[in-house]
Write an enzyme that holds these catalytic residues in place. Structure first.
Site, PDB file in Angstrom:
ATOM      1  N   SER A   1      39.421  50.999  37.334  1.00 55.45           N
ATOM      2  CA  SER A   1      39.282  52.202  36.507  1.00 55.45           C
ATOM      3  C   SER A   1      37.820  52.646  36.434  1.00 55.45           C
ATOM      4  O   SER A   1      37.514  53.838  36.538  1.00 55.45           O
ATOM      5  CB  SER A   1      39.816  51.941  35.096  1.00 55.45           C
ATOM      6  OG  SER A   1      41.166  51.543  35.127  1.00 55.45           O
TER       7      SER A   1
ATOM      8  N   SER B   1      43.855  38.045  37.265  1.00 53.86           N
ATOM      9  CA  SER B   1      44.916  38.536  38.140  1.00 53.86           C
ATOM     10  C   SER B   1      44.286  39.499  39.120  1.00 53.86           C
ATOM     11  O   SER B   1      43.401  40.277  38.747  1.00 53.86           O
ATOM     12  CB  SER B   1      46.025  39.247  37.356  1.00 53.86           C
ATOM     13  OG  SER B   1      47.103  39.575  38.215  1.00 53.86           O
TER      14      SER B   1
ATOM     15  N   GLY C   1      39.567  33.493  34.720  1.00 51.30           N
ATOM     16  CA  GLY C   1      38.931  34.569  35.481  1.00 51.30           C
ATOM     17  C   GLY C   1      37.713  35.145  34.812  1.00 51.30           C
ATOM     18  O   GLY C   1      37.580  36.361  34.647  1.00 51.30           O
TER      19      GLY C   1
ATOM     20  N   ALA D   1      37.930  39.935  31.061  1.00 55.74           N
ATOM     21  CA  ALA D   1      37.645  38.551  30.660  1.00 55.74           C
ATOM     22  C   ALA D   1      36.250  38.407  30.060  1.00 55.74           C
ATOM     23  O   ALA D   1      36.073  37.701  29.056  1.00 55.74           O
ATOM     24  CB  ALA D   1      37.806  37.622  31.856  1.00 55.74           C
TER      25      ALA D   1
ATOM     26  N   LYS E   1      52.443  42.788  38.701  1.00 59.90           N
ATOM     27  CA  LYS E   1      52.324  42.638  37.252  1.00 59.90           C
ATOM     28  C   LYS E   1      53.689  42.497  36.595  1.00 59.90           C
ATOM     29  O   LYS E   1      53.864  41.715  35.660  1.00 59.90           O
ATOM     30  CB  LYS E   1      51.574  43.835  36.658  1.00 59.90           C
ATOM     31  CG  LYS E   1      50.151  44.001  37.152  1.00 59.90           C
ATOM     32  CD  LYS E   1      49.286  42.772  36.962  1.00 59.90           C
ATOM     33  CE  LYS E   1      48.877  42.524  35.550  1.00 59.90           C
ATOM     34  NZ  LYS E   1      47.866  41.443  35.411  1.00 59.90           N
TER      35      LYS E   1
END
Length: 344
Positions: free
Chosen positions: A202, A86, A10, A16, A162
């Site tokens: 966030s 994810s 990702g 990442a 998760k």
């Protein structure tokens, strides 16, 4: 200088891209997956914005968490894998399986490919969402021994995804992993500098505060951590023998309220923060609004629930020293402003 080859899944994602940047700086060769190779220029632009060295040591493979194609090519020759990819959408999906299935099956797909390619260790990016939900309010800090109760009422699709993905990963290692090792990093809300327009939910909170899109602050609390420290923790978990078979919470310090975040931006961002709110929204308004506004429905169960989280394990075992909450929040705002991603 290490010549080990590391896979980061990702590569266009917020965490990442910081992992890739730090791996390149540490002398590793890096391969990364993207769902479409059309995203390669975007990733390279972000690394250029970051001033990353050795960008020619990065290669791309097209691979999607929902399909087998590309994963054999992605993992071959790699010593370590950082499985960061994810889904984390800014709003709730139409159906929870839209998040749960790709997260769980994607993790297993990566682990199988890594095992078959004789990868030494996978570091999985999980979340505090796999630890701290579905419990009665508590004053004691959460630590790595706790798991989210996915059967509790009001658990979000993201928290379920998760939790179930991480549990599936540990079960795979136990029963089918062979010699493959697993370590897991569980971040709270990830803030810090962004290198481009693809950033975490966030950071979207900071952007909305700066833009005035959040006129008053709901009384919610959350942990914070700088993305640079999350990436650093991944690298430590990748190479430290003591990290084998362990989970590590990534959190800077005590939990923040949304009003705390607003105050930090007001103090450090000057005129850029002129739209940032300074008042809290009464709980009853949030609860009433939750009857017909999906975003408020997700917030309502967490009103006034301040979850403190321990970072003692990562500090003790891996020597991890995170930046402060204030540094992480301020860096978020400064990078958004410098990239022109805040209303002027």
């Amino acid at each position: 200088m290490s010549q080990d080859l590391i896979l980061v899944t990702g590569g266009s994602g917020f965490v990442a891209i910081h992992c890739i940047d730090q791996l390149l700086r540490a002398g590793y060769d890096v391969r990364t997956t993207v769902r479409s190779l059309t995203r390669e220029p975007e990733v390279r632009d972000m690394l250029e914005n970051a001033g990353s060295p050795r960008r020619d040591a990065l290669r791309f493979v097209e691979a999607d968490l929902t399909h087998d194609k590309g994963w054999v090519e992605a993992v071959i020759g790699c010593r370590f894998v950082l499985h960061v990819a994810s889904p984390f959408p800014p709003s709730a999906p139409n159906h929870e399986d839209d998040l749960i299935i790709p997260a769980r099956e994607g993790a297993l797909r990566v682990l199988r490919a890594a095992r078959d390619a004789s990868v030494e260790r996978v570091v999985l990016t999980s979340s505090f969402a796999a630890i701290g939900y579905g419990h009665m309010p508590q004053t004691a800090p959460f630590d790595e021994t706790t798991w989210t109760n996915v059967d509790a009422p009001g658990i979000s699709a993201y928290a379920k995804s998760k939790t179930l993905a991480e549990r599936a990963a540990w079960d795979f290692i136990k029963h089918e992993g062979g010699n493959l090792e697993l370590s897991v990093v569980n971040p709270v809300g990830v803030f810090g500098p962004t290198f481009g327009p693809d950033y975490s939910t966030s950071i979207l909170i900071v952007q909305r505060l700066l833009d005035g899109a959040i006129p008053v602050c709901p009384r919610i609390g959350f942990g914070a951590v700088d993305v640079r420290d999350v990436a650093d923790l991944h690298l430590r978990a990748m190479t430290n023998q003591a990290a084998r078979g362990e989970r590590f919470l990534a959190v800077a310090g005590k939990s923040l309220s949304l009003l705390d975040v607003a105050r930090i931006l007001k103090i450090h961002m000057g005129p850029v923060a002129r739209r940032v709110p300074t008042r809290e929204l009464p709980d009853w308004i949030v609860r009433f609004s939750s009857l017909f506004i999906p975003d408020m429905k997700a917030i309502a169960p967490e009103l006034g629930n301040r979850k403190n989280v321990s970072n003692e394990k990562a500090k003790r075992i891996l020597g991890w020293i995170p930046r402060t909450n204030e540094e992480a929040i301020t860096a978020s705002g400064e990078s958004l402003a410098s990239l022109g991603l805040v209303k002027t």
